[in-house]
Design an enzyme around this catalytic site. Structure first.
Site, mmCIF file in Angstrom:
data_model
loop_
_atom_site.group_PDB
_atom_site.id
_atom_site.type_symbol
_atom_site.label_atom_id
_atom_site.label_comp_id
_atom_site.label_asym_id
_atom_site.label_seq_id
_atom_site.Cartn_x
_atom_site.Cartn_y
_atom_site.Cartn_z
ATOM 1 N N ASP A 64 0.799 -1.226 0.000
ATOM 2 C CA ASP A 64 0.000 0.000 0.000
ATOM 3 C C ASP A 64 0.833 1.279 0.000
ATOM 4 O OD1 ASP A 64 -2.037 -1.810 0.229
ATOM 5 O OD2 ASP A 64 -2.688 -1.194 2.237
ATOM 6 N N PHE B 78 -8.269 4.124 -0.572
ATOM 7 C CA PHE B 78 -7.090 4.968 -0.338
ATOM 8 C C PHE B 78 -5.844 4.095 -0.201
ATOM 9 C CE2 PHE B 78 -10.468 7.708 1.337
ATOM 10 C CZ PHE B 78 -10.124 8.939 0.792
ATOM 11 N N TYR C 156 -3.676 -2.391 -5.824
ATOM 12 C CA TYR C 156 -4.517 -3.523 -5.407
ATOM 13 C C TYR C 156 -5.930 -3.396 -5.988
ATOM 14 C CZ TYR C 156 -6.428 -6.875 -1.918
ATOM 15 O OH TYR C 156 -7.039 -7.939 -1.278
ATOM 16 N N PRO D 88 -14.404 -10.489 -1.255
ATOM 17 C CA PRO D 88 -14.544 -10.423 0.208
ATOM 18 C C PRO D 88 -14.431 -8.982 0.701
ATOM 19 C CG PRO D 88 -12.817 -11.990 -0.447
ATOM 20 C CD PRO D 88 -13.159 -11.165 -1.653
ATOM 21 N N TYR E 36 -13.607 -7.170 4.589
ATOM 22 C CA TYR E 36 -12.422 -7.305 5.448
ATOM 23 C C TYR E 36 -12.530 -8.597 6.258
ATOM 24 C CZ TYR E 36 -11.043 -2.722 3.981
ATOM 25 O OH TYR E 36 -10.645 -1.661 3.207
HETATM 26 P P1 NDP Z 1 -2.592 -14.240 3.165
HETATM 27 O O1 NDP Z 1 -1.500 -13.247 3.142
HETATM 28 O O2 NDP Z 1 -2.903 -14.979 4.421
HETATM 29 O O3 NDP Z 1 -2.358 -15.336 2.013
HETATM 30 C C1 NDP Z 1 -1.893 -14.967 0.767
HETATM 31 C C2 NDP Z 1 -1.464 -16.217 0.046
HETATM 32 O O4 NDP Z 1 -0.983 -15.848 -1.240
HETATM 33 C C3 NDP Z 1 -0.331 -16.965 0.756
HETATM 34 O O5 NDP Z 1 -0.601 -18.342 0.700
HETATM 35 C C4 NDP Z 1 0.878 -16.641 -0.108
HETATM 36 O O6 NDP Z 1 1.818 -17.691 -0.174
HETATM 37 C C5 NDP Z 1 0.221 -16.515 -1.471
HETATM 38 N N1 NDP Z 1 1.075 -15.793 -2.390
HETATM 39 C C6 NDP Z 1 1.522 -14.513 -2.290
HETATM 40 N N2 NDP Z 1 2.325 -14.216 -3.325
HETATM 41 C C7 NDP Z 1 2.399 -15.327 -4.087
HETATM 42 C C8 NDP Z 1 3.077 -15.670 -5.286
HETATM 43 N N3 NDP Z 1 3.851 -14.796 -5.933
HETATM 44 N N4 NDP Z 1 2.931 -16.928 -5.778
HETATM 45 C C9 NDP Z 1 2.165 -17.832 -5.145
HETATM 46 N N5 NDP Z 1 1.490 -17.575 -4.010
HETATM 47 C C10 NDP Z 1 1.617 -16.340 -3.484
HETATM 48 O O7 NDP Z 1 -3.857 -13.468 2.624
HETATM 49 P P2 NDP Z 1 -5.414 -13.750 2.765
HETATM 50 O O8 NDP Z 1 -5.675 -15.156 3.057
HETATM 51 O O9 NDP Z 1 -5.945 -12.707 3.634
HETATM 52 O O10 NDP Z 1 -5.892 -13.396 1.277
HETATM 53 C C11 NDP Z 1 -6.197 -14.376 0.304
HETATM 54 C C12 NDP Z 1 -6.789 -13.670 -0.905
HETATM 55 O O11 NDP Z 1 -7.965 -12.980 -0.513
HETATM 56 C C13 NDP Z 1 -5.852 -12.617 -1.508
HETATM 57 O O12 NDP Z 1 -5.965 -12.647 -2.908
HETATM 58 C C14 NDP Z 1 -6.388 -11.326 -0.961
HETATM 59 O O13 NDP Z 1 -6.088 -10.242 -1.793
HETATM 60 C C15 NDP Z 1 -7.867 -11.617 -0.895
HETATM 61 N N6 NDP Z 1 -8.597 -10.795 0.030
HETATM 62 C C16 NDP Z 1 -8.306 -10.797 1.376
HETATM 63 C C17 NDP Z 1 -9.045 -10.013 2.234
HETATM 64 C C18 NDP Z 1 -8.796 -9.990 3.688
HETATM 65 O O14 NDP Z 1 -9.451 -9.194 4.348
HETATM 66 N N7 NDP Z 1 -7.938 -10.811 4.238
HETATM 67 C C19 NDP Z 1 -10.130 -9.157 1.743
HETATM 68 C C20 NDP Z 1 -10.345 -9.239 0.335
HETATM 69 C C21 NDP Z 1 -9.602 -10.033 -0.465
HETATM 70 P P3 NDP Z 1 3.104 -17.716 0.806
HETATM 71 O O15 NDP Z 1 2.535 -17.861 2.169
HETATM 72 O O16 NDP Z 1 3.830 -18.922 0.319
HETATM 73 O O17 NDP Z 1 3.814 -16.421 0.591
#
Ligand code: NDP
Length: 248
Positions: free
Chosen positions: A95, A149, A154, A184, A186
């Site tokens: 961000d 913001f 993203y 989703p 938050y």
């Molecule tokens: P986390 O950070 O817990 O999980 C993110 C996951 O993405 C991890 O498993 C990470 O793997 C993987 N990842 C990141 N970069 C890469 C890459 N280059 N190649 C392969 N895998 C990658 O996030 P959340 O569980 O919170 O989020 C999951 C999804 O939901 C995301 O797309 C996020 O944008 C979306 N989201 C989340 C919200 C929230 O409030 N939490 C709200 C709205 C959407 P590793 O651990 O190996 O790095």
């Protein structure tokens, strides 16, 4: 119960883990990707799930890298068979206000959150067409629908994901393939734990449900969309946000 093969990118993340669990509970043979197995202690994560009765396989893959995705697809297919359900859940945030954003933070977010959806889907969608069945679920965000913001990168990536879903829905509909987005609000994961507490409290105050969402609430929507009999839901963007953003 089904025994179809489901691949979840980012399956070891906060939301991804719950998606893996619920898909496995519904009978899917589940595989996840992780960037760096050692750094993420994926074996420990896998064992914890196995001890609780959930079997999940994993393959290392940086989803921002097209060639790595091609290699991963070959490994997954060999390990468990052709992927029938694909959940694109990998994502990151970097961000900053647009006028202060470093070029590498723009690139990282677009490559990991948006390019990845093409990089991974491209490996499997042809096979889905040939076999006449596929379910693709893209995990976007409410901030792709409203803008936020400090999140021009993203918000752009997440909005782009749904554009991809809509186009794919049209291309795949007659081949038994659906492509849908879940947006989703938050959700309680490490990603949102990184938000400063006062900002997080301010966000919760705006959510009509009066709380953040839980990963299992996203996972149940994935399982719903993945089902064989969900074929007529196609190109949709399903909000799971406690009423934070509603649209007609
Ligand atoms: P986390 O950070 O817990 O999980 C993110 C996951 O993405 C991890 O498993 C990470 O793997 C993987 N990842 C990141 N970069 C890469 C890459 N280059 N190649 C392969 N895998 C990658 O996030 P959340 O569980 O919170 O989020 C999951 C999804 O939901 C995301 O797309 C996020 O944008 C979306 N989201 C989340 C919200 C929230 O409030 N939490 C709200 C709205 C959407 P590793 O651990 O190996 O790095």
């Amino acid at each position: 119960m089904t025994n179809r093969v489901a691949l979840v990118t980012g399956g070891n993340g906060g939301i991804g883990t719950e998606i893996c669990k619920q898909l496995a509970a519904a009978g899917y043979r589940v595989v996840t990707t992780c960037v760096d197995a050692e750094r993420e202690n994926i074996a420990g994560w896998q064992k914890e799930l196995a001890d609780a009765g959930t079997q999940v396989d994993w393959v290392e893959c940086n989803v921002a890298d097209f060639d790595a995705c091609a290699t991963m697809a070959a490994q997954v297919t060999e390990k468990v068979g052709p992927v029938e359900v694909l959940v694109n859940a990998a994502g990151i945030t970097r961000d900053a206000f647009a006028h202060k954003m470093a070029r590498e933070n723009w690139d990282a977010v677009i490559r990991t959150n948006l390019d990845s959806v093409f990089n991974v889907t491209r490996q499997f969608v042809e096979g889905m067409r040939e076999r006449g069945f596929g379910r693709i679920v893209n995990i976007a965000s409410v901030n792709g629908q409203t803008g936020q913001f400090g999140q021009s990168n993203y918000s752009a990536a997440k909005a782009g994901m749904h554009g991809f879903s809509m186009a794919l829905a049209k291309e795949g509909a007659r081949k038994g393939i659906t492509a849908n987005t879940i947006s989703p609000g938050y959700i309680e994961t490490e990603m949102t734990a990184a938000i400063p507490e006062d900002v997080r409290n301010g966000i919760v105050a705006q959510v009509p449900a009066g709380r953040m969402g839980r990963p299992d609430e996203i996972a149940r929507t994935v399982v719903f969309l993945a089902a064989d009999d969900a074929e007529y839901i196609n190109g949709a963007n399903i909000p799971v946000n406690g009423g934070l953003f509603t649209s007609f």
